[in-house]
Design an enzyme around this catalytic site. Structure first.
Site, PDB file in Angstrom:
ATOM      1  N   ARG A 100     -30.632  -1.408  12.804  1.00 27.37           N
ATOM      2  CA  ARG A 100     -30.844   0.025  12.613  1.00 27.37           C
ATOM      3  C   ARG A 100     -31.869   0.512  13.626  1.00 27.37           C
ATOM      4  O   ARG A 100     -32.851  -0.186  13.896  1.00 27.37           O
ATOM      5  CB  ARG A 100     -31.399   0.315  11.208  1.00 27.37           C
ATOM      6  CG  ARG A 100     -30.577  -0.224  10.085  1.00 27.37           C
ATOM      7  CD  ARG A 100     -29.371   0.607   9.798  1.00 27.37           C
ATOM      8  NE  ARG A 100     -29.717   1.958   9.431  1.00 27.37           N
ATOM      9  CZ  ARG A 100     -28.888   2.773   8.792  1.00 27.37           C
ATOM     10  NH1 ARG A 100     -27.685   2.358   8.443  1.00 27.37           N
ATOM     11  NH2 ARG A 100     -29.241   4.001   8.503  1.00 27.37           N
ATOM     12  N   HIS A 118     -34.227  -8.561  21.768  1.00 24.33           N
ATOM     13  CA  HIS A 118     -32.977  -7.951  22.231  1.00 24.33           C
ATOM     14  C   HIS A 118     -32.287  -8.902  23.220  1.00 24.33           C
ATOM     15  O   HIS A 118     -32.948  -9.422  24.134  1.00 24.33           O
ATOM     16  CB  HIS A 118     -33.265  -6.608  22.900  1.00 24.33           C
ATOM     17  CG  HIS A 118     -32.018  -5.934  23.381  1.00 24.33           C
ATOM     18  ND1 HIS A 118     -31.159  -5.265  22.524  1.00 24.33           N
ATOM     19  CD2 HIS A 118     -31.462  -5.869  24.607  1.00 24.33           C
ATOM     20  CE1 HIS A 118     -30.135  -4.814  23.217  1.00 24.33           C
ATOM     21  NE2 HIS A 118     -30.283  -5.164  24.483  1.00 24.33           N
TER      22      HIS A 118
END
Ligand code: GRF
Length: 214
Positions: A100, A118
């Protein structure tokens, strides 16, 4: 002008936010078990009730919470999230496969530094399916990034990066699988860096100031 992004003496309290299998969470749990990190994993929170990572947390005796995001207004979800997190008093929040994007309002209310892992060398390939984006772009090298979270999508100050070559003809899935252990290592390294350093932001760059307080 510089700004301190993180300056907390170890051991500090870490809350981990997940949405899925939790292999990055498992890497932190293992690192803690081997004393490679000193800080305490005080909470694992998932927005998905069936996230596999929740089991990994329970097995390691870490407190778990579920704050479902499905069908909820973003504002209501984030308010609930802030409340649930604040009860555990974390000094750092780690997004480990938390799917999210958090608003600036949320980050302001939480008032605790947040980092994210990431699977690309940011600022290249932000957002979803970063490994697939990298492979399909024709890039020869990609990797992973641990960065502080701001209100953008994968845009915050970079703490550390590790690179990995994309081999000719490998599929995005194969590349993602090869990258995963590097992600795990990066997340553990990021915690080790935060345990030993003050992190200062200068322009867009993070600078580390070794702490001599022990
Ligand atoms: C990882 O690739 C992470 O970089 C990305 O989502 C995936 C989560 O994997 N943000 P896991 O749940 O930690 O196994």
């Amino acid at each position: 002008m510089s700004k301190t992004l993180f300056n907390k003496r170890a051991p500090f309290r870490i809350a981990v936010l997940i949405s899925g299998r939790g292999s990055n969470l498992a890497a932190l749990i293992n690192a803690k078990g081997k004393n490679q990190i000193q800080s305490e994993l005080c909470l694992v929170l998932s927005n998905k009730p069936d996230a596999l990572g929740l089991e990994k947390a329970k097995q390691a005796n870490i407190a778990t919470k579920i704050v479902p995001s499905k069908g909820k207004d973003k504002k209501d979800f984030e308010l609930e999230l802030v409340k649930s997190m604040q009860e555990s008093k974390p000094d750092l929040v780690v997004l480990a496969g938390f799917m999210r994007v958090l608003s600036g309002d949320f980050l302001h209310k939480l008032a605790v530094p947040v980092i994210n892992i990431h699977p690309s060398l940011l600022p290249a390939f932000p957002g979803l399916n970063a490994q697939k984006q990298a492979v399909e772009s024709g890039a020869k090298i990609s990797g992973c990034t641990v960065h502080f979270v701001d209100e953008g999508c994968d845009t915050g100050p970079i703490l550390l990066q590790k690179s990995l070559e994309i081999t000719p003809e490998e599929s995005p899935e194969d590349f993602a699988e090869r990258l995963l252990p590097l992600e795990h290592q990066s997340l553990v390294n990021a915690i080790q860096i935060l345990e030993g350093n003050e992190v200062v932001l200068q322009g867009k760059r993070t600078l580390l100031r070794r702490r001599n307080d022990d």
